[in-house]
Design a protein around this motif. Structure first.
Motif, PDB file in Angstrom:
ATOM      1  N   ASN A  41      54.109  36.593  56.133  1.00 31.55           N
ATOM      2  CA  ASN A  41      53.510  35.592  56.890  1.00 31.55           C
ATOM      3  C   ASN A  41      54.441  34.385  56.995  1.00 31.55           C
ATOM      4  O   ASN A  41      53.929  33.521  57.886  1.00 31.55           O
ATOM      5  N   ALA A  42      55.423  34.154  56.307  1.00 32.29           N
ATOM      6  CA  ALA A  42      56.271  33.042  56.325  1.00 32.29           C
ATOM      7  C   ALA A  42      56.780  32.748  57.827  1.00 32.29           C
ATOM      8  O   ALA A  42      57.261  31.371  58.050  1.00 32.29           O
ATOM      9  N   ASP A  43      57.161  33.633  58.622  1.00 29.72           N
ATOM     10  CA  ASP A  43      57.827  33.467  59.793  1.00 29.72           C
ATOM     11  C   ASP A  43      56.900  32.835  60.617  1.00 29.72           C
ATOM     12  O   ASP A  43      57.043  32.134  61.565  1.00 29.72           O
ATOM     13  N   ASP A  44      55.403  33.024  60.579  1.00 31.48           N
ATOM     14  CA  ASP A  44      54.530  32.737  61.553  1.00 31.48           C
ATOM     15  C   ASP A  44      53.850  31.371  61.156  1.00 31.48           C
ATOM     16  O   ASP A  44      53.445  30.402  62.005  1.00 31.48           O
ATOM     17  N   LYS A  45      53.705  30.974  59.674  1.00 33.19           N
ATOM     18  CA  LYS A  45      53.284  29.743  59.371  1.00 33.19           C
ATOM     19  C   LYS A  45      54.108  29.145  58.113  1.00 33.19           C
ATOM     20  O   LYS A  45      54.505  29.600  57.598  1.00 33.19           O
ATOM     21  N   THR A  46      53.785  27.719  57.931  1.00 33.19           N
ATOM     22  CA  THR A  46      54.441  27.027  56.856  1.00 33.19           C
ATOM     23  C   THR A  46      53.758  26.980  55.534  1.00 33.19           C
ATOM     24  O   THR A  46      54.073  26.825  54.493  1.00 33.19           O
ATOM     25  N   TYR A  47      52.475  26.408  56.036  1.00 28.68           N
ATOM     26  CA  TYR A  47      51.600  25.843  54.930  1.00 28.68           C
ATOM     27  C   TYR A  47      50.522  26.939  54.583  1.00 28.68           C
ATOM     28  O   TYR A  47      49.940  27.463  55.432  1.00 28.68           O
ATOM     29  N   PHE A  48      50.365  27.214  53.321  1.00 20.76           N
ATOM     30  CA  PHE A  48      49.280  28.129  52.964  1.00 20.76           C
ATOM     31  C   PHE A  48      48.504  27.690  51.815  1.00 20.76           C
ATOM     32  O   PHE A  48      48.749  27.147  50.884  1.00 20.76           O
ATOM     33  N   LYS A  49      47.173  27.710  51.969  1.00 24.29           N
ATOM     34  CA  LYS A  49      46.069  27.118  50.985  1.00 24.29           C
ATOM     35  C   LYS A  49      45.821  28.457  49.886  1.00 24.29           C
ATOM     36  O   LYS A  49      45.693  29.577  50.431  1.00 24.29           O
ATOM     37  N   SER A  50      45.864  27.938  48.790  1.00 28.76           N
ATOM     38  CA  SER A  50      45.445  29.017  47.716  1.00 28.76           C
ATOM     39  C   SER A  50      44.370  29.724  47.998  1.00 28.76           C
ATOM     40  O   SER A  50      44.157  31.118  47.875  1.00 28.76           O
ATOM     41  N   TYR A  72      47.052  18.793  47.449  1.00 31.83           N
ATOM     42  CA  TYR A  72      45.787  19.063  46.683  1.00 31.83           C
ATOM     43  C   TYR A  72      44.655  18.587  47.324  1.00 31.83           C
ATOM     44  O   TYR A  72      43.635  19.137  46.922  1.00 31.83           O
ATOM     45  N   SER A  73      44.699  18.104  48.642  1.00 38.02           N
ATOM     46  CA  SER A  73      43.319  17.952  49.269  1.00 38.02           C
ATOM     47  C   SER A  73      42.498  19.028  49.785  1.00 38.02           C
ATOM     48  O   SER A  73      43.066  20.023  50.473  1.00 38.02           O
ATOM     49  N   SER A  74      41.325  19.221  49.146  1.00 35.91           N
ATOM     50  CA  SER A  74      40.517  20.278  49.147  1.00 35.91           C
ATOM     51  C   SER A  74      41.014  21.661  48.816  1.00 35.91           C
ATOM     52  O   SER A  74      41.069  22.721  49.827  1.00 35.91           O
ATOM     53  N   GLY A  75      41.781  21.736  47.915  1.00 29.81           N
ATOM     54  CA  GLY A  75      42.664  22.950  47.261  1.00 29.81           C
ATOM     55  C   GLY A  75      44.011  22.648  47.392  1.00 29.81           C
ATOM     56  O   GLY A  75      44.708  21.867  48.302  1.00 29.81           O
ATOM     57  N   THR A  76      44.601  23.468  46.646  1.00 29.88           N
ATOM     58  CA  THR A  76      46.223  23.306  46.771  1.00 29.88           C
ATOM     59  C   THR A  76      46.699  24.162  47.805  1.00 29.88           C
ATOM     60  O   THR A  76      46.425  25.088  48.286  1.00 29.88           O
TER      61      THR A  76
END
Length: 84
Positions: free
Chosen positions: A30-39, A74-78
């Motif tokens: 999924n790294a090609d489609d998006k950059t930020y991932f929430k835990s 960390y806002s609303s989860g890592t």
């Protein structure tokens, strides 16, 4: 004697647990489609808890040679920033 060549096989980094390998594969896919991932969103996709994802992300970041993983917020989860 056969002259056929075997196809190259991707070898996962040694020392990763099954959970860590699943997380790394998810990030790579999924790294090609998006950059930020929430835990918690990674956890939902993989059937893990957000705590399990966070606890394993350090080993994943150390083992990942083809993606960079950085703790971002960390806002609303890592949140993790992942770049290919």
């Amino acid at each position: 004697m056969s002259t056929a060549r075997a196809e190259p096989v991707a070898v996962e980094p040694t020392g990763l647990s099954e959970k860590q390998t699943r997380i790394l594969e998810y990030l790579r896919a999924n790294a090609d489609d998006k950059t930020y991932f929430k835990s918690r969103l990674i956890a939902d996709e993989l059937g893990l808890s957000a705590k399990e994802v966070g606890a394993n992300m350090g080993a994943v970041a150390d083992a990942a040679g083809d993606v960079d993983v950085e703790k971002w917020g960390y806002s609303s989860g890592t949140t993790w920033m992942v770049t290919a």
